[in-house]
Design an enzyme around this catalytic site. Sequence first.
Site, PDB file in Angstrom:
ATOM      1  N   HIS A 130      -3.795   6.938   2.380  1.00 30.76           N
ATOM      2  CA  HIS A 130      -4.129   5.604   1.874  1.00 30.76           C
ATOM      3  C   HIS A 130      -5.515   5.251   2.410  1.00 30.76           C
ATOM      4  O   HIS A 130      -5.773   5.411   3.609  1.00 30.76           O
ATOM      5  CB  HIS A 130      -3.068   4.614   2.364  1.00 30.76           C
ATOM      6  CG  HIS A 130      -3.433   3.192   2.165  1.00 30.76           C
ATOM      7  ND1 HIS A 130      -4.039   2.754   1.016  1.00 30.76           N
ATOM      8  CD2 HIS A 130      -3.293   2.097   2.958  1.00 30.76           C
ATOM      9  CE1 HIS A 130      -4.253   1.445   1.118  1.00 30.76           C
ATOM     10  NE2 HIS A 130      -3.812   1.037   2.287  1.00 30.76           N
TER      11      HIS A 130
ATOM     12  N   CYS B   1       0.820  -1.222   0.000  1.00 28.39           N
ATOM     13  CA  CYS B   1       0.000   0.000   0.000  1.00 28.39           C
ATOM     14  C   CYS B   1       0.851   1.267   0.000  1.00 28.39           C
ATOM     15  O   CYS B   1       0.369   2.349  -0.341  1.00 28.39           O
ATOM     16  CB  CYS B   1      -0.945  -0.008   1.197  1.00 28.39           C
ATOM     17  SG  CYS B   1      -1.934  -1.501   1.286  1.00 28.39           S
TER      18      CYS B   1
ATOM     19  N   ASN C 158     -10.148  -0.883  -0.147  1.00 27.54           N
ATOM     20  CA  ASN C 158      -8.706  -0.655  -0.071  1.00 27.54           C
ATOM     21  C   ASN C 158      -8.078  -1.220  -1.354  1.00 27.54           C
ATOM     22  O   ASN C 158      -8.127  -2.419  -1.583  1.00 27.54           O
ATOM     23  CB  ASN C 158      -8.175  -1.379   1.178  1.00 27.54           C
ATOM     24  CG  ASN C 158      -6.680  -1.274   1.352  1.00 27.54           C
ATOM     25  OD1 ASN C 158      -5.945  -1.028   0.398  1.00 27.54           O
ATOM     26  ND2 ASN C 158      -6.212  -1.481   2.565  1.00 27.54           N
TER      27      ASN C 158
HETATM   28  N1  COA Z   1     -18.181  -9.988   8.608  1.00 25.34           N
HETATM   29  C1  COA Z   1     -18.667 -10.327   9.811  1.00 25.34           C
HETATM   30  N2  COA Z   1     -17.888 -10.675  10.826  1.00 25.34           N
HETATM   31  C2  COA Z   1     -16.551 -10.680  10.622  1.00 25.34           C
HETATM   32  C3  COA Z   1     -15.993 -10.340   9.396  1.00 25.34           C
HETATM   33  C4  COA Z   1     -16.868  -9.975   8.348  1.00 25.34           C
HETATM   34  N3  COA Z   1     -16.441  -9.616   7.135  1.00 25.34           N
HETATM   35  N4  COA Z   1     -14.658 -10.425   9.487  1.00 25.34           N
HETATM   36  C5  COA Z   1     -14.381 -10.806  10.736  1.00 25.34           C
HETATM   37  N5  COA Z   1     -15.528 -10.977  11.419  1.00 25.34           N
HETATM   38  C6  COA Z   1     -15.731 -11.389  12.803  1.00 25.34           C
HETATM   39  C7  COA Z   1     -14.551 -12.137  13.374  1.00 25.34           C
HETATM   40  O1  COA Z   1     -14.583 -13.485  12.992  1.00 25.34           O
HETATM   41  C8  COA Z   1     -14.755 -11.923  14.851  1.00 25.34           C
HETATM   42  O2  COA Z   1     -15.706 -12.841  15.294  1.00 25.34           O
HETATM   43  P1  COA Z   1     -15.549 -13.526  16.738  1.00 25.34           P
HETATM   44  O3  COA Z   1     -15.620 -12.381  17.710  1.00 25.34           O
HETATM   45  O4  COA Z   1     -16.720 -14.439  16.791  1.00 25.34           O
HETATM   46  O5  COA Z   1     -14.223 -14.213  16.714  1.00 25.34           O
HETATM   47  C9  COA Z   1     -15.383 -10.538  14.936  1.00 25.34           C
HETATM   48  O6  COA Z   1     -15.863 -10.240  13.619  1.00 25.34           O
HETATM   49  C10 COA Z   1     -14.398  -9.484  15.350  1.00 25.34           C
HETATM   50  O7  COA Z   1     -13.232  -9.669  14.559  1.00 25.34           O
HETATM   51  P2  COA Z   1     -11.982  -8.746  14.713  1.00 25.34           P
HETATM   52  O8  COA Z   1     -10.931  -9.194  13.767  1.00 25.34           O
HETATM   53  O9  COA Z   1     -11.656  -8.615  16.161  1.00 25.34           O
HETATM   54  O10 COA Z   1     -12.653  -7.385  14.215  1.00 25.34           O
HETATM   55  P3  COA Z   1     -12.004  -5.964  14.155  1.00 25.34           P
HETATM   56  O11 COA Z   1     -12.849  -5.034  14.909  1.00 25.34           O
HETATM   57  O12 COA Z   1     -10.546  -5.980  14.421  1.00 25.34           O
HETATM   58  O13 COA Z   1     -12.220  -5.625  12.615  1.00 25.34           O
HETATM   59  C11 COA Z   1     -10.912  -5.483  10.615  1.00 25.34           C
HETATM   60  C12 COA Z   1     -11.586  -6.404  11.634  1.00 25.34           C
HETATM   61  C13 COA Z   1     -10.202  -6.341   9.584  1.00 25.34           C
HETATM   62  C14 COA Z   1     -11.992  -4.654   9.935  1.00 25.34           C
HETATM   63  C15 COA Z   1      -9.927  -4.567  11.371  1.00 25.34           C
HETATM   64  O14 COA Z   1      -9.064  -5.326  12.174  1.00 25.34           O
HETATM   65  C16 COA Z   1      -9.130  -3.733  10.449  1.00 25.34           C
HETATM   66  O15 COA Z   1      -9.645  -2.832   9.829  1.00 25.34           O
HETATM   67  N6  COA Z   1      -7.800  -3.987  10.363  1.00 25.34           N
HETATM   68  C17 COA Z   1      -6.969  -3.321   9.440  1.00 25.34           C
HETATM   69  C18 COA Z   1      -7.071  -4.027   8.126  1.00 25.34           C
HETATM   70  C19 COA Z   1      -6.469  -3.254   7.014  1.00 25.34           C
HETATM   71  O16 COA Z   1      -6.727  -2.084   6.889  1.00 25.34           O
HETATM   72  N7  COA Z   1      -5.665  -3.909   6.178  1.00 25.34           N
HETATM   73  C20 COA Z   1      -5.013  -3.326   5.083  1.00 25.34           C
HETATM   74  C21 COA Z   1      -3.773  -2.647   5.530  1.00 25.34           C
HETATM   75  S1  COA Z   1      -2.983  -1.862   4.223  1.00 25.34           S
END
Ligand code: COA
Length: 330
Positions: free
Chosen positions: A257, A116, A287
């Site tokens: 970004h 990214c 993204n």
């Molecule tokens: N839909 C529904 N539920 C989802 C899901 C989706 N698409 N993806 C994950 N979950 C669930 C998980 O399985 C978890 O369930 P559980 O509590 O039963 O285990 C729950 O949602 C919470 O997951 P978690 O990973 O703790 O959520 P979060 O609040 O951290 O959000 C992201 C997940 C990926 C949105 C967040 O971590 C994020 O934005 N990270 C940065 C990612 C990013 O920007 N990457 C690119 C970098 S360049």
Amino acid sequence: MSGLRRVGIAGLGIYVPERRLTNAELERMVDTSDDWIRQRTGISERRIARPDELTSDMGTAAARRALADAGVEASAVDLVICCTVTPDQLFPATACSIGHKLGASRAGGFDLSAACSGFVLGAQTAAHFIATGAAETVLVVGVEKLSAILDYRDRSTCVIFGDGAGAAVFTTLERSGRGEFLGGSAGMKGGTEDVLSLPAGGTRFPASHATVDAGQHFIRMQGKAVYRFAVTTFVDVVRRTLAPYGGIDRLDALVPHQVNLRIIEAAAEGLGLPMERIFVNIDRYGNTSAASVPIALFEAREAGLVKPGALTCCVAFGAGLTWGHLLFRW
Ligand code: COA
């Protein structure tokens, strides 16, 4: 940059595939919901390239528009830098295909892999080629076909990413008359290979039936680790960048970004920067990794946020882990 030439951004262009993949469609593909995706990421839909549409095709389309915006012929380009983690093939460089399709007959070219952060690092590379007199005109393309490496059964990754391309033409400021490059930075934190990666297909895990069966040719991400890293880095980089200019109040436009709306909002709060000065289009594209900053920059200009004279900062971070920024006055 005493003794060096001043550098400017002469033109911008974007290309996004026609096909929109909405949250409602994803609801039918994996166990997710429109609500969850909007609340956690800010994304409503993302664009998906056709199977026969290559990374180089999208990059070429964005580059043509950037060259037209700059009023520069493809034959005048000295160097093509293609920033991507989804090249047409591992080698040769996708930059060579883009150069060929454009008719950039006398250009050199190479790919730059920084996920990214690719475009902000590619833009700095271009600026240094021009500042030193090694090139007159450099085309920087940020392009991704992430749909090709997403597992549409993995809800933790497939809802986040999309496809697209953005391009910028760099020349001397004397020629461009706008977009004066003021500086940039590049950072990295290795030893994080498993935080965000495409595990197999390189020399660490060469492609085999076993790597295919294990799903190692798809993006893997530790979402929480990326989240923490992104917010902290975002705030640190922008604050340090603006310090010599009199602080964050002097910044007219922040084009980050498009990583995740929550990350952008948390960083805005940490910086004390009103959201009106930050450009966001993640709702429509998700993204798009290396394409995210140039697409956002183009649209921020169209929206009038990046206007003549505006002190503008682009900041990016991603797999590597890598990060960087670009500061210019449009
Ligand atoms: N839909 C529904 N539920 C989802 C899901 C989706 N698409 N993806 C994950 N979950 C669930 C998980 O399985 C978890 O369930 P559980 O509590 O039963 O285990 C729950 O949602 C919470 O997951 P978690 O990973 O703790 O959520 P979060 O609040 O951290 O959000 C992201 C997940 C990926 C949105 C967040 O971590 C994020 O934005 N990270 C940065 C990612 C990013 O920007 N990457 C690119 C970098 S360049």
